[in-house]
Design an enzyme around this catalytic site. Structure first.
Site, short mmCIF file in Angstrom:
data_model
loop_
_atom_site.label_atom_id
_atom_site.label_comp_id
_atom_site.label_asym_id
_atom_site.label_seq_id
_atom_site.Cartn_x
_atom_site.Cartn_y
_atom_site.Cartn_z
N HIS A 93 -1.03 86.94 -33.99
CA HIS A 93 -0.24 88.11 -34.39
C HIS A 93 1.04 87.65 -35.06
O HIS A 93 1.61 86.63 -34.68
CB HIS A 93 0.07 88.96 -33.15
CG HIS A 93 0.63 90.30 -33.50
ND1 HIS A 93 1.96 90.47 -33.84
CD2 HIS A 93 0.05 91.51 -33.60
CE1 HIS A 93 2.15 91.76 -34.13
NE2 HIS A 93 1.01 92.41 -33.98
N GLU A 142 -2.52 92.42 -41.13
CA GLU A 142 -1.28 93.02 -40.66
C GLU A 142 -0.13 92.60 -41.56
O GLU A 142 0.50 91.56 -41.33
CB GLU A 142 -1.01 92.53 -39.23
CG GLU A 142 -2.11 92.89 -38.27
CD GLU A 142 -1.55 93.54 -37.02
OE1 GLU A 142 -2.12 94.54 -36.61
OE2 GLU A 142 -0.53 93.06 -36.52
#
Ligand code: PGA
Length: 217
Positions: A93, A142
């Site tokens: 992430h 993302e």
């Protein structure tokens, strides 16, 4: 079938996690049109899993794992210790890259740990510069400017980036970045986007269900 991944990040305590699960489980059953994956912080995985057990369509995920095998690594959470608790693990992430300096070498090792231990990595990339390790079959795009900012990326731009990412054949492609109940429909309409990674808007169980519901209609 669309994936809906709730990334709680470093939020909620035991009481709050229990309340979330108690509320979420009261929603009508999730049909085969949606696959729901909940990613609580490590200590809350087991209680949430226990509460959600009546809904077999809901899966659990970790938000990270150690690059090490089980052993003398005080404080680490290994893929081995997560076996039987989660089916998925989010790896790479952008907040891990930003605050914990995670680099490609480390993420390749973590991915290897996940696969070796039977966990399915949800591998996050910020753009086409981020290399995708072998064995990955779920990639979450993302864009940094969209994560946690309220400034979601347009479907058009998401699909443009999809063509640039070197996705393995048959890879599941997820978008994440300020998805909420007001903007989710556009992503769901695209058959090129297999699901969504939802941060802030997943913290409220009713709101998260309203996001999922749009795929069930
Ligand atoms: P956000 O987080 O929905 O709060 O932007 C998304 C993510 O980090 O995956």
């Amino acid at each position: 079938m669309k994936y809906f991944i709730a990334n709680w990040k470093a939020n909620k305590n035991l009481d709050e996690a229990n309340q979330w699960a108690d509320t979420f489980i009261k929603q009508p059953s999730i049909t085969e049109k949606a696959l729901v994956v909940v990613a609580p912080p490590f200590p809350l995985i087991f209680p949430v899993k226990t509460k959600l057990a009546q809904q077999p369509a809901i899966r659990l995920s970790a938000q990270d794992i150690s690059l090490y095998d089980n052993g003398s690594y005080t404080g680490e959470v290994t893929a081995g210790s997560l076996k039987g608790l989660v089916d998925y693990v989010i790896i790479g992430h952008n907040e891990r890259k930003q605050y914990f300096n995670e680099n490609s070498d480390l993420l390749f090792k973590k991915t290897g740990q996940a696969i070796k231990n039977g966990l399915r990595p949800i591998f996050c990339v910020r753009n086409e510069q981020d290399a995708i390790p072998p064995g990955v079959d779920i990639v979450a795009y993302e864009p940094v400017a969209a994560v946690g900012t309220g400034d979601n990326e347009s479907v058009e731009n998401v699909l443009k980036m999809k063509t640039k990412l070197k996705l393995p054949a048959g890879c599941i492609f997820i978008y994440g970045g300020s998805v909420d109940e007001n903007n989710v429909t556009a992503y769901l309409r695209s058959d090129q986007i297999d699901g969504l990674l939802v941060g802030k808007a997943s913290l409220d169980p009713d709101g998260f269900y309203r996001i999922i519901k749009q795929a069930l209609l």
